[in-house]
Design an enzyme around this catalytic site. Structure first.
Site, PDB file in Angstrom:
ATOM      1  N   LYS A   1      -5.776  -6.923  -2.034  1.00  0.00           N
ATOM      2  CA  LYS A   1      -5.826  -5.472  -2.203  1.00  0.00           C
ATOM      3  C   LYS A   1      -7.018  -5.043  -3.056  1.00  0.00           C
ATOM      4  O   LYS A   1      -7.679  -4.064  -2.750  1.00  0.00           O
ATOM      5  CB  LYS A   1      -4.496  -4.981  -2.792  1.00  0.00           C
ATOM      6  CG  LYS A   1      -3.356  -5.085  -1.776  1.00  0.00           C
ATOM      7  CD  LYS A   1      -2.039  -4.645  -2.330  1.00  0.00           C
ATOM      8  CE  LYS A   1      -1.414  -5.691  -3.225  1.00  0.00           C
ATOM      9  NZ  LYS A   1      -1.024  -6.927  -2.531  1.00  0.00           N
TER      10      LYS A   1
ATOM     11  N   ASP B   1      -0.883  -0.693  -2.229  1.00  0.00           N
ATOM     12  CA  ASP B   1      -0.386  -0.844  -3.593  1.00  0.00           C
ATOM     13  C   ASP B   1       1.073  -0.394  -3.647  1.00  0.00           C
ATOM     14  O   ASP B   1       1.692  -0.122  -2.610  1.00  0.00           O
ATOM     15  CB  ASP B   1      -1.271  -0.090  -4.592  1.00  0.00           C
ATOM     16  CG  ASP B   1      -1.031   1.408  -4.558  1.00  0.00           C
ATOM     17  OD1 ASP B   1      -0.397   1.899  -3.583  1.00  0.00           O
ATOM     18  OD2 ASP B   1      -1.467   2.099  -5.491  1.00  0.00           O
TER      19      ASP B   1
END
Ligand code: SF4
Length: 305
Positions: free
Chosen positions: A173, A191
């Site tokens: 990420k 997230d």
């Protein structure tokens, strides 16, 4: 901090760093935007009897509505180049972007390049990073990733996912934040906000971040992925909170299957909204020119009207 605690802290830092938010407009496009990040595709099975076509339409409508609510949505970390964004994203684990933005000027003034940071005295860096929390683990991460950049990538931040994730403290990420915002390569940043919201919207029932990334990626053209990530994360931070979503003040309530999960009374819901915290827009202290209006003023924060 004993060895076990330090190890646990480092693990937490790495996990949270990679779960941090998404980015801004392109700061330094060194890689052709035509090349896209490798995101796994998957077939979408809409929940609740909604047809795949209807799901795509509703998802894209939500994104369009959010684009109007957050026209200036961007990563809330200050950065001027890929190295700064990479370091700032790692530092943002377990703290606010505003805190990071207050800390990084001193760091980058003294250590502007990977070579500088790789050669730094860890004790000095720890003192600079102390306000960000987990400062020992974060010091190890940023010095470690700087060393890896110098040793393996000629002191440059690589523009490929598979290279970025080899750096200490950098997960998938975090890599997408850097690719999307410093290299202009489309990426979806899954997230904690993104996971919560796309499940509330029934875009997917998946719980694994990689599967969520693939399922949501299939609903949108790649060119939308980076901005979509900003819109969703900003909505999660400001309105659709984990514990008390402000449904009564939510601009996409008519499109949301989870309407009613939070406060529906408009007046009470308004009190739950979280606005900008630091500089303008959002938490940035040094907004790029592209976020200012024609008169040089920052875009108005949410709820300013
Ligand atoms: S209606 Fe409620 S649950 Fe749905 S997006 Fe808005 S705040 Fe979140």
């Amino acid at each position: 901090m004993n060895a076990t605690t330090a190890k646990a802290a480092e693990k937490a830092v790495k996990k949270a760093a990679s779960a941090k938010t998404a980015g801004v407009k392109t700061a330094a496009a060194k890689v052709s935007p035509a090349k896209t990040s490798p995101v796994r595709k998957t077939a979408v099975t809409p929940p609740g009897g909604e047809s795949p076509t209807a799901l795509v339409r509703r998802a894209r409508r939500i994104n369009r509505e959010l684009a109007e609510v957050y026209p200036y949505a961007h990563p809330e970390l200050d950065f001027e180049n890929p190295f700064q964004l990479l370091v700032a994203t790692v530092l943002s684990a377990q703290t606010t972007d505003l805190r990071v933005n207050q800390t990084t000027p001193a760091l980058f003034a003294g250590y502007p390049t990977p070579e500088d940071l790789a050669a730094a005295n860890p004790e000095v860096i720890e003192e600079i990073l102390r306000p960000c929390g987990f400062f020992r683990a974060k010091t190890r991460s940023v010095i470690g990733l700087s060393e890896a950049l110098v040793e393996n990538f000629g002191g440059e931040v690589p523009g490929r996912l598979e290279d970025l994730v080899t750096l200490p403290g950098v997960g998938r990420k975090t890599a997408f934040v850097v690719l999307g915002n410093a290299f202009g390569r489309p990426g979806i940043t899954v997230d904690t906000h993104f996971q919560r919201l796309v499940r509330r919207w029934q875009w997917t029932a998946e719980t694994d971040p990689d599967k969520i990334e693939a399922a949501v990626g299939a609903l949108f053209p790649k060119s939308d992925w980076t901005d979509l990530s900003h819109h969703v994360i900003w909505h999660g931070r400001r309105i659709c909170h984990a514990r008390k979503p402000a449904c009564g003040a939510c601009p996409i309530a008519p499109l949301c299957p989870a309407y009613g999960e939070g406060e529906t009374d408009p007046e009470k819901a308004k009190k739950l909204l979280k606005y900008e915290k630091g500089g303008f827009p959002g938490q940035r202290l040094k907004p790029p020119q592209s976020y200012l209006d024609a008169g040089g003023r920052p875009a108005p924060p949410l709820g300013a009207a």
